[in-house]
Design a protein around this motif. Structure first.
Motif, mmCIF file in Angstrom:
data_model
loop_
_atom_site.group_PDB
_atom_site.id
_atom_site.type_symbol
_atom_site.label_atom_id
_atom_site.label_comp_id
_atom_site.label_asym_id
_atom_site.label_seq_id
_atom_site.Cartn_x
_atom_site.Cartn_y
_atom_site.Cartn_z
ATOM 1 N N UNK A 4 116.167 28.480 82.164
ATOM 2 C CA UNK A 4 115.336 28.021 81.058
ATOM 3 C C UNK A 4 116.184 27.857 79.799
ATOM 4 N N UNK A 5 115.864 26.830 79.035
ATOM 5 C CA UNK A 5 116.644 26.514 77.851
ATOM 6 C C UNK A 5 116.478 27.536 76.729
ATOM 7 N N UNK A 6 115.260 28.061 76.557
ATOM 8 C CA UNK A 6 114.986 28.978 75.457
ATOM 9 C C UNK A 6 114.588 30.358 75.967
ATOM 10 N N UNK A 7 114.678 31.360 75.090
ATOM 11 C CA UNK A 7 114.529 32.747 75.514
ATOM 12 C C UNK A 7 113.195 33.427 75.239
ATOM 13 N N UNK A 8 112.303 32.928 74.390
ATOM 14 C CA UNK A 8 111.038 33.652 74.237
ATOM 15 C C UNK A 8 110.348 33.791 75.594
ATOM 16 N N UNK A 9 109.985 35.012 75.908
ATOM 17 C CA UNK A 9 109.243 35.355 77.129
ATOM 18 C C UNK A 9 110.075 35.243 78.409
ATOM 19 N N UNK A 10 111.366 35.028 78.299
ATOM 20 C CA UNK A 10 112.180 34.888 79.510
ATOM 21 C C UNK A 10 112.220 36.180 80.314
ATOM 22 N N UNK A 15 102.502 40.783 77.421
ATOM 23 C CA UNK A 15 101.879 42.014 77.940
ATOM 24 C C UNK A 15 102.824 43.202 77.815
ATOM 25 N N UNK A 16 104.074 42.991 78.151
ATOM 26 C CA UNK A 16 105.057 44.069 78.074
ATOM 27 C C UNK A 16 105.293 44.494 76.627
ATOM 28 N N UNK A 17 105.355 43.534 75.720
ATOM 29 C CA UNK A 17 105.513 43.868 74.302
ATOM 30 C C UNK A 17 104.311 44.680 73.834
ATOM 31 N N UNK A 73 112.447 37.368 72.270
ATOM 32 C CA UNK A 73 113.618 36.484 72.214
ATOM 33 C C UNK A 73 114.901 37.284 72.068
ATOM 34 N N UNK A 74 114.935 38.203 71.099
ATOM 35 C CA UNK A 74 116.142 38.997 70.892
ATOM 36 C C UNK A 74 116.476 39.830 72.126
ATOM 37 N N UNK A 75 115.476 40.522 72.670
ATOM 38 C CA UNK A 75 115.737 41.378 73.827
ATOM 39 C C UNK A 75 116.141 40.560 75.054
ATOM 40 N N UNK A 76 115.599 39.367 75.173
ATOM 41 C CA UNK A 76 115.967 38.502 76.302
ATOM 42 C C UNK A 76 117.392 37.969 76.166
ATOM 43 N N UNK A 77 117.772 37.579 74.958
ATOM 44 C CA UNK A 77 119.161 37.129 74.749
ATOM 45 C C UNK A 77 120.121 38.276 75.024
ATOM 46 N N UNK A 78 119.813 39.456 74.507
ATOM 47 C CA UNK A 78 120.673 40.622 74.722
ATOM 48 C C UNK A 78 120.765 40.949 76.215
#
Length: 134
Positions: A4-10, A15-17, A73-78
């Motif tokens: 996927x190109x972008x990271x929100x919700x990746x 629900x997890x948040x 987004x941040x946690x997914x990129x990390x």
């Protein structure tokens, strides 16, 4: 790793948040993170390192008052940096940082289809400072 190109919700869903936000006890937060990121190492040292990595990333997001999209987004990129680095033991820190920085900037400017704005400019600075100085 996903394409996927972008990271929100990746890697982190709404629900997890919500579940994380409703949890106060750090031990319980770590248990949620363990399940979210499928952390299962036989080596206790590695297990603690990756769990702390995600725990402190989440704590940073919470301290900064990030909304669920920013946190995801941040946690997914990390997490993607972690996965890339552990998949390729020859990965250099500079390439990891370049990847992180590129993905962060891709989420700081509204320019579809190349980028989407999740973070404000001052948040980008905070994230970069946190990620490089911890």
């Amino acid at each position: 790793m996903t394409s996927s190109l972008f990271f929100p919700w990746r890697y982190v869903s709404q629900e997890q948040i919500s579940k994380l936000e409703a949890t106060v006890d750090p031990v319980d937060v770590k248990l949620i993170l363990k399940d979210m990121f499928h952390i299962n190492y036989g080596d206790e040292r590695k297990f603690k390192i990756i769990l702390d990595f995600h725990f402190y990333n989440y704590a940073f997001c919470k301290e900064r008052g990030f909304n669920s999209v920013k946190t995801s987004t941040f946690m997914s990129i990390a997490n993607e940096v972690w996965l890339r680095d552990t998949a390729d033991s020859s990965s250099a820190r500079t390439s990891s940082f370049e990847f992180f920085q590129t993905e962060l900037f891709k989420h700081a400017i509204e320019n579809p289809p190349k980028s989407i704005k999740v973070f404000e400019e001052e948040e980008v600075s905070l994230v970069l400072n946190y990620f490089t100085n911890r």
